[in-house]
Design a protein around this motif. Structure first.
Motif, PDB file in Angstrom:
ATOM      1  N   TYR A   1       9.709 -37.056 -22.837  1.00 46.85           N
ATOM      2  CA  TYR A   1      10.242 -35.937 -21.845  1.00 46.85           C
ATOM      3  C   TYR A   1       9.643 -34.516 -22.183  1.00 46.85           C
ATOM      4  O   TYR A   1       9.128 -33.830 -21.305  1.00 46.85           O
ATOM      5  CB  TYR A   1      11.699 -35.939 -21.706  1.00 46.85           C
ATOM      6  CG  TYR A   1      12.466 -35.158 -21.099  1.00 46.85           C
ATOM      7  CD1 TYR A   1      13.017 -35.781 -19.719  1.00 46.85           C
ATOM      8  CD2 TYR A   1      12.510 -33.743 -21.194  1.00 46.85           C
ATOM      9  CE1 TYR A   1      13.542 -34.855 -18.889  1.00 46.85           C
ATOM     10  CE2 TYR A   1      13.161 -32.812 -20.564  1.00 46.85           C
ATOM     11  CZ  TYR A   1      13.611 -33.337 -19.172  1.00 46.85           C
ATOM     12  OH  TYR A   1      14.259 -32.719 -18.244  1.00 46.85           O
ATOM     13  N   THR A   2       9.645 -34.691 -23.491  1.00 44.29           N
ATOM     14  CA  THR A   2       9.032 -33.270 -23.999  1.00 44.29           C
ATOM     15  C   THR A   2       7.425 -33.024 -23.501  1.00 44.29           C
ATOM     16  O   THR A   2       7.085 -32.124 -23.201  1.00 44.29           O
ATOM     17  CB  THR A   2       9.132 -33.000 -25.568  1.00 44.29           C
ATOM     18  OG1 THR A   2      10.509 -33.213 -25.867  1.00 44.29           O
ATOM     19  CG2 THR A   2       8.661 -31.819 -26.175  1.00 44.29           C
ATOM     20  N   ARG A   3       6.849 -34.183 -23.835  1.00 47.75           N
ATOM     21  CA  ARG A   3       5.372 -34.074 -23.522  1.00 47.75           C
ATOM     22  C   ARG A   3       5.123 -33.946 -21.980  1.00 47.75           C
ATOM     23  O   ARG A   3       4.257 -33.062 -21.595  1.00 47.75           O
ATOM     24  CB  ARG A   3       4.692 -35.432 -23.884  1.00 47.75           C
ATOM     25  CG  ARG A   3       3.173 -35.465 -23.534  1.00 47.75           C
ATOM     26  CD  ARG A   3       2.667 -36.730 -24.205  1.00 47.75           C
ATOM     27  NE  ARG A   3       2.522 -36.412 -25.673  1.00 47.75           N
ATOM     28  CZ  ARG A   3       1.796 -37.427 -26.502  1.00 47.75           C
ATOM     29  NH1 ARG A   3       1.276 -38.435 -26.066  1.00 47.75           N
ATOM     30  NH2 ARG A   3       2.067 -37.320 -27.910  1.00 47.75           N
TER      31      ARG A   3
ATOM     32  N   GLU B   1      12.734 -39.230 -25.549  1.00 42.19           N
ATOM     33  CA  GLU B   1      12.677 -37.801 -25.968  1.00 42.19           C
ATOM     34  C   GLU B   1      11.456 -37.133 -26.261  1.00 42.19           C
ATOM     35  O   GLU B   1      11.060 -36.242 -25.581  1.00 42.19           O
ATOM     36  CB  GLU B   1      13.676 -37.645 -27.171  1.00 42.19           C
ATOM     37  CG  GLU B   1      15.264 -37.978 -26.882  1.00 42.19           C
ATOM     38  CD  GLU B   1      15.557 -39.457 -27.015  1.00 42.19           C
ATOM     39  OE1 GLU B   1      16.582 -39.857 -26.413  1.00 42.19           O
ATOM     40  OE2 GLU B   1      14.574 -40.049 -27.432  1.00 42.19           O
ATOM     41  N   GLU B   2      10.541 -37.956 -26.777  1.00 43.05           N
ATOM     42  CA  GLU B   2       9.274 -37.386 -27.102  1.00 43.05           C
ATOM     43  C   GLU B   2       8.295 -37.695 -25.837  1.00 43.05           C
ATOM     44  O   GLU B   2       7.534 -36.432 -25.626  1.00 43.05           O
ATOM     45  CB  GLU B   2       8.586 -38.343 -28.097  1.00 43.05           C
ATOM     46  CG  GLU B   2       8.997 -38.258 -29.428  1.00 43.05           C
ATOM     47  CD  GLU B   2       8.618 -39.187 -30.412  1.00 43.05           C
ATOM     48  OE1 GLU B   2       7.801 -38.726 -31.522  1.00 43.05           O
ATOM     49  OE2 GLU B   2       8.569 -40.353 -30.199  1.00 43.05           O
TER      50      GLU B   2
ATOM     51  N   LYS C   1       5.729 -30.495 -20.556  1.00 43.28           N
ATOM     52  CA  LYS C   1       4.724 -29.559 -20.637  1.00 43.28           C
ATOM     53  C   LYS C   1       3.403 -29.747 -19.512  1.00 43.28           C
ATOM     54  O   LYS C   1       3.011 -28.899 -19.026  1.00 43.28           O
ATOM     55  CB  LYS C   1       4.020 -29.764 -22.171  1.00 43.28           C
ATOM     56  CG  LYS C   1       4.882 -29.323 -23.244  1.00 43.28           C
ATOM     57  CD  LYS C   1       4.142 -29.461 -24.669  1.00 43.28           C
ATOM     58  CE  LYS C   1       5.114 -29.371 -25.667  1.00 43.28           C
ATOM     59  NZ  LYS C   1       4.335 -29.214 -27.179  1.00 43.28           N
TER      60      LYS C   1
END
Length: 333
Positions: free
Chosen positions: A104-106, A101-102, A109
């Motif tokens: 994917y978020t990074r 999840e981390e 961006k």
């Protein structure tokens, strides 16, 4: 360590605390029930247990539209946690400190095409072109570091590995736009500015051999390892080792000057770097357990499958083999 806060209906409290215990949380506690009937459950978890706990939580929350999971990094706790009393399971991610999840978020961006991305391409291309024209190594290295081209290339590989088609296609489009802008701008500068094409910095980007292929594969793998370990400062060295902007700028400058033969060398170097980074990133992501999975409320319907991952890898491998053949032919092999 991570602090995982789960906001869910109150009736899930016993199940959430049981999950925390089952996944060896260092600590877990609950807040009072809110007016909307939801409760906040917080868990402090070691990095090696975070991903499996997140997957279990998401499986529980699939049918809870009001639920939310928040993940925060934890520097330390007092008292300090002891060593985990259980060894990591065999399916634990290989050296990956960030959860999917981390990541994917990074990656989302990094794959965005926005004004900041375009401005950084514009500024870094100008800096690279000036450094190349003036044979100034320091300026060229500086342009490598501020250029955002490596991000969408790695994001594309991540999207393919995760099975996230929308993310992969957006990153691929961003990479093409960024490289296209860099080549176009440097072409205009090369056409208008009396640039010498015989200095060391320019000539270094027109010569490519098999060693560059090995370097690009190695640096690409190192870049993904640095990214997934959360230590992004190491990415600076990767950006310099497998830079995409200088060969793109040299390619555009030489086209603008009408020097088509050396421009081919710069184009080959650029292609080798891009494809090698993608191939290396796909294998590193596979080694670290990055694979298609279900997501809570992501809303993505179309997804890549493992077959798609293999097809993209095959395409990249064939392109790389073709480039190696061109390199050998060009070198008179």
């Amino acid at each position: 360590m991570r602090l995982i806060e789960v906001i869910s209906p109150e009736y899930l409290r016993p199940r959430l605390l049981a999950l925390a215990q089952a996944h060896h949380a260092i600590d877990a506690w609950c807040g009072a029930t809110n007016e909307d009937g939801r409760i906040s459950v917080r868990m402090v978890v070691n990095a090696e247990n975070t991903q499996r706990l997140m997957e279990a939580l998401q499986g529980m929350m699939m049918k809870e539209p009001t639920a939310r999971i928040v993940v925060l990094p934890v520097e330390t706790t007092v008292p300090m946690p002891g060593q985990p009393n259980t060894a990591p399971r065999p399916d634990a991610p290989g050296g990956r400190d960030l959860t999917l999840e981390e990541l994917y978020t990074r990656m989302a961006k990094e794959g965005n095409l926005d004004r900041n991305f375009v401005m950084l391409i514009f500024l870094s291309t100008i800096a690279a072109t000036i450094g190349l024209a003036e044979d100034n190594t320091a300026v060229v290295i500086g342009s490598m570091v501020i250029a955002p081209l490596l991000g969408p290339v790695i994001t594309f590989a991540f999207g393919v590995s995760m099975g996230a088609r929308a993310l992969a296609m957006r990153a691929l489009f961003t990479a093409f736009v960024g490289l296209g802008l860099a080549v176009l701008l440097s072409l205009v500068i090369g056409f208008l500015w009396p640039v010498s094409v015989s200095n060391a910095e320019v000539l270094a980007r027109t010569e490519v051999n098999v060693a560059h292929v090995v370097l690009a594969l190695t640096a690409g793998a190192a870049g993904v390892l640095a990214l997934t370990s959360g230590i992004t400062t190491r990415l600076v060295g990767v950006m310099v080792a497998v830079a995409l902007l200088p060969p793109a700028a040299v390619f555009g400058m030489l086209l603008g000057k009408g020097e088509f033969e050396p421009a081919m060398g710069a184009a080959l170097l650029l292609g080798v770097n891009v494809i090698c980074v993608i191939i290396a990133a796909q294998f590193v992501f596979l080694f670290q357990g990055v694979k298609p999975r279900r997501w809570v409320r992501v809303g993505q319907v179309e997804r890549f499958t493992p077959k798609d991952w293999f097809i993209w890898l095959l395409i990249g491998t064939l392109l790389l083999v073709g480039l190696v053949v061109l390199i050998l032919v060009r070198g008179g092999f």
